[in-house]
Design a protein around this motif. Structure first.
Motif, short mmCIF file in Angstrom:
data_model
loop_
_atom_site.label_atom_id
_atom_site.label_comp_id
_atom_site.label_asym_id
_atom_site.label_seq_id
_atom_site.Cartn_x
_atom_site.Cartn_y
_atom_site.Cartn_z
N ASN A 1 68.86 10.58 -7.28
CA ASN A 1 67.73 10.21 -6.43
C ASN A 1 67.16 11.49 -5.82
OD1 ASN A 1 65.90 9.11 -4.66
ND2 ASN A 1 67.37 7.88 -3.52
N CYS A 2 65.91 11.81 -6.15
CA CYS A 2 65.32 13.09 -5.75
C CYS A 2 64.92 13.15 -4.27
CB CYS A 2 64.11 13.40 -6.63
SG CYS A 2 64.53 13.61 -8.37
N TYR B 1 76.79 7.63 -2.95
CA TYR B 1 76.55 8.75 -3.87
C TYR B 1 77.85 9.52 -4.10
CZ TYR B 1 71.56 8.05 -2.84
OH TYR B 1 70.29 7.52 -2.71
N ASP B 2 77.92 10.13 -5.27
CA ASP B 2 79.06 11.01 -5.57
C ASP B 2 78.77 12.45 -5.17
OD1 ASP B 2 80.80 9.06 -6.95
OD2 ASP B 2 79.16 8.99 -8.40
N TYR B 3 77.51 12.87 -5.29
CA TYR B 3 77.13 14.26 -5.00
C TYR B 3 75.93 14.28 -4.07
CZ TYR B 3 80.17 15.57 -8.89
OH TYR B 3 81.25 15.73 -9.71
N TYR B 4 75.92 15.30 -3.19
CA TYR B 4 74.84 15.49 -2.23
C TYR B 4 74.34 16.92 -2.34
CZ TYR B 4 76.78 11.21 -0.24
OH TYR B 4 77.25 9.92 -0.06
N PHE B 5 73.04 17.10 -2.56
CA PHE B 5 72.45 18.43 -2.64
C PHE B 5 71.74 18.71 -1.31
CE2 PHE B 5 71.90 18.91 -7.52
CZ PHE B 5 73.06 18.19 -7.76
N PHE C 1 65.22 9.64 -10.18
CA PHE C 1 64.35 8.74 -9.43
C PHE C 1 63.36 9.60 -8.63
CE2 PHE C 1 68.07 5.56 -9.20
CZ PHE C 1 67.68 4.97 -10.40
N LEU C 2 62.09 9.58 -9.03
CA LEU C 2 61.04 10.22 -8.25
C LEU C 2 60.59 9.19 -7.22
CD1 LEU C 2 59.09 11.99 -11.15
CD2 LEU C 2 60.84 12.96 -9.64
N SER C 3 61.30 9.17 -6.09
CA SER C 3 61.25 8.04 -5.18
C SER C 3 60.16 8.12 -4.12
CB SER C 3 62.62 7.88 -4.50
OG SER C 3 63.11 9.14 -4.06
N ARG C 4 59.42 9.21 -4.08
CA ARG C 4 58.27 9.36 -3.17
C ARG C 4 57.36 10.42 -3.76
NH1 ARG C 4 61.07 12.39 1.99
NH2 ARG C 4 58.94 12.57 2.74
N GLY C 5 56.11 10.44 -3.32
CA GLY C 5 55.14 11.35 -3.92
C GLY C 5 55.55 12.81 -3.86
N GLU C 6 56.21 13.22 -2.77
CA GLU C 6 56.56 14.63 -2.60
C GLU C 6 57.66 15.10 -3.56
OE1 GLU C 6 56.10 15.23 2.13
OE2 GLU C 6 56.58 13.23 1.37
N GLY D 1 79.41 1.89 -12.62
CA GLY D 1 80.34 2.96 -12.94
C GLY D 1 79.71 4.29 -13.30
N PHE D 2 78.39 4.43 -13.05
CA PHE D 2 77.72 5.68 -13.39
C PHE D 2 77.77 6.65 -12.21
CE2 PHE D 2 75.46 2.53 -16.12
CZ PHE D 2 75.95 3.00 -17.34
N LYS D 3 77.85 7.92 -12.52
CA LYS D 3 77.90 8.98 -11.52
C LYS D 3 76.53 9.10 -10.85
CE LYS D 3 78.67 12.80 -13.51
NZ LYS D 3 79.37 13.83 -14.29
N THR D 4 76.53 9.25 -9.49
CA THR D 4 75.26 9.29 -8.76
C THR D 4 75.19 10.51 -7.85
OG1 THR D 4 76.17 7.96 -6.95
CG2 THR D 4 75.08 6.76 -8.75
N GLY D 5 73.97 10.89 -7.52
CA GLY D 5 73.75 12.00 -6.60
C GLY D 5 72.40 11.88 -5.93
N THR D 6 72.20 12.67 -4.88
CA THR D 6 70.91 12.66 -4.19
C THR D 6 70.62 14.01 -3.57
OG1 THR D 6 69.50 11.41 -2.66
CG2 THR D 6 71.74 11.93 -1.92
N PHE D 7 69.35 14.25 -3.30
CA PHE D 7 68.88 15.46 -2.62
C PHE D 7 68.52 15.06 -1.19
CE2 PHE D 7 65.25 18.42 -1.65
CZ PHE D 7 65.99 19.57 -1.58
N ILE D 8 69.17 15.68 -0.21
CA ILE D 8 68.80 15.45 1.19
C ILE D 8 67.45 16.15 1.40
CG2 ILE D 8 69.48 15.64 3.60
CD1 ILE D 8 71.35 13.90 1.90
#
Length: 466
Positions: A159-160, A202-206, A10-15, A179-186
């Protein structure tokens, strides 16, 4: 050979275009994975070379959720700040108290604060967030994601940017409940203390560095620690890449600068967060125009694109051989940085003598290039700001206070003190270098090496292939 594993980004914002596209992350992960993009910006912003590595490209669409869901989130939002009750959280509280002007607005504010206080105990907050996750699913509007995700069958949904991308949050709830694995970038180093609660599951946090990992664990103690992954941030990688550097003489020629004159880089803030900044800048402009220094420095102003006041824009009329404005090269509609801006910013940092800002991430950018930093710790001259808008609060914010106290930046306490510090750095540009090296080493755990995109790509692939 057909790739068996699929990742949805998910490119969730311009940056996120800067961090995950220009950095080369998509080009790296596509070697092992089938890449599907859902984005808030059009595909035109993706370089043609990278587009070939994307299997599907969709636009993220906003969805209207039930009022009860939004109300519960609002209570959780304020309960989160009340539970933290840091200096930053208290400032948010005061700011919104101040904004409630009418009798009805004040009453609504008091009701929300009452329920937020009740919900602010960590255990209650945890279970209320679980309830919010549940009703978000139960009351979900009809959407395209359920059918599409079941058809795609992704191994990982990422989620980027965990913040400032509302369009991406709803499909994260959908992916998790399917049931899908999820993650995000803080997304940024300040987000855990200056922004709201992390709502989607989320399952994973970067994260950028170990300090953020510890902070995330403290705020959300039920997150599995091994699922908080330290990767660094790609936004600084460009500073280590020679492809983004321009020869000094050519750069100065491109922007009509004199290579024999030093320039000071002033980066402005968001007008709503740094009110009346133009009043300080007027004084600095007059100081530079009259400074007795040979050669006379140039003040180069880079206005922040997200929110610039009319008064700040009027200062462009003061441009001359000593004062220059150089705008950020972003698409204004989608607030997306262009690749050309990475080149511009890298070289502004590389060739400036030092930089001035209120209290921003640009301080790190300057330190990477061994440049001095002056932070502004006083209100603009002839201003009368309420407590919750005073400039000193940015220096005291939880994320920035360690920087301010480190000796790696100069804190100006008045306009005259700012002028004195400008003269000091002109005379000794390397006076902060030792303290800055210590701060960067302490904060980034040797992850400030130009390889964060590679680490992030490898970690994305690893999480997807598990």
């Amino acid at each position: 050979m057909k790739k068996k594993h699929k990742i949805i980004l998910f490119l969730s914002r311009g940056e996120t275009i800067r961090n995950f596209v220009y950095s080369g992350i998509i080009d790296l992960i596509q070697i092992d994975l089938e890449v599907i993009i859902y984005s808030v910006v059009k595909e035109d912003f993706i370089p043609k070379k990278t587009r070939k590595n994307i299997n599907q490209y969709h636009i993220l669409e906003p969805y209207n959720e039930k009022k009860i869901v939004l109300l519960i989130r609002k209570i959780i939002h304020w309960a989160h700040f009340r539970e933290q009750w840091t200096y930053t959280a208290q400032n948010h509280w005061e700011m919104h108290d101040f904004r409630a002007k009418s009798l009805s607005a004040k009453l609504k504010r008091k009701i929300i604060k009452f329920f937020a206080w009740i919900a602010s105990y960590k255990t209650i907050l945890y279970y209320l967030t679980l309830f919010e996750n549940y009703i978000t699913w139960i009351f979900r509007p009809k959407n395209i994601y359920e059918e599409e995700f079941l058809k795609i069958k992704p191994s990982f949904v990422f989620n980027c940017s965990h913040i400032h991308g509302k369009e991406a949050e709803f499909p994260i709830y959908i992916a998790k409940n399917l049931g899908f694995k999820t993650g995000t970038f803080i997304f940024s180093w300040d987000n855990l203390t200056t922004r709201s609660r992390i709502f989607p599951p989320y399952d994973y946090y970067f994260v950028w560095h170990n300090k953020m990992k510890k902070q995330l664990s403290r705020i959300y103690p039920r997150i599995i620690k091994k699922n908080i992954l330290v990767t660094g941030t790609p936004q600084f990688d460009f500073h280590f890449n020679n492809k983004f550097f321009i020869d000094k003489n050519q750069f100065f020629k491109n922007y009509n600068l004199d290579p024999q004159r030093p320039f000071i880089l002033y980066t402005t803030g968001i007008a709503g967060h740094f009110p009346e900044e133009h009043k300080t800048l007027v004084k600095i402009i007059d100081f530079i125009n009259n400074i007795k220094s040979n050669p006379r420095p140039v003040l180069l102003i880079r206005p922040y694109i997200k929110d610039t006041s009319a008064a700040m824009n009027e200062l462009r009329n003061k441009s001359n051989e000593n004062i220059k404005f150089i705008d950020m090269l972003w698409d204004k509609d989608s607030l997306t940085p262009l690749k050309e801006d990475l080149v511009l910013f890298c070289n502004l940092l590389r060739y400036c003598s030092f930089g001035i800002n209120a209290a921003s991430t640009v301080s790190f950018d300057l330190m990477i290039f061994n440049k001095g930093v002056i932070n502004i710790n006083f209100d603009p001259p002839n201003s009368s700001l309420p407590k919750h808008l005073k400039w000193e609060r940015h220096i005291k914010f939880d994320h920035y206070k360690p920087i301010a106290n480190s000796g790696a930046v100069l804190l100006s306490q008045s306009i005259d003190d700012l002028f004195d510090k400008i003269l000091k750095l002109l005379d000794d540009p390397e006076m902060l270098l030792k303290a800055q090296t210590k701060v960067l080493d302490s904060f980034f755990d040797k992850k400030l090496d130009g390889n964060s995109a590679k680490r992030l790509a490898n970690t994305l692939s690893s999480c997807t292939l598990k």
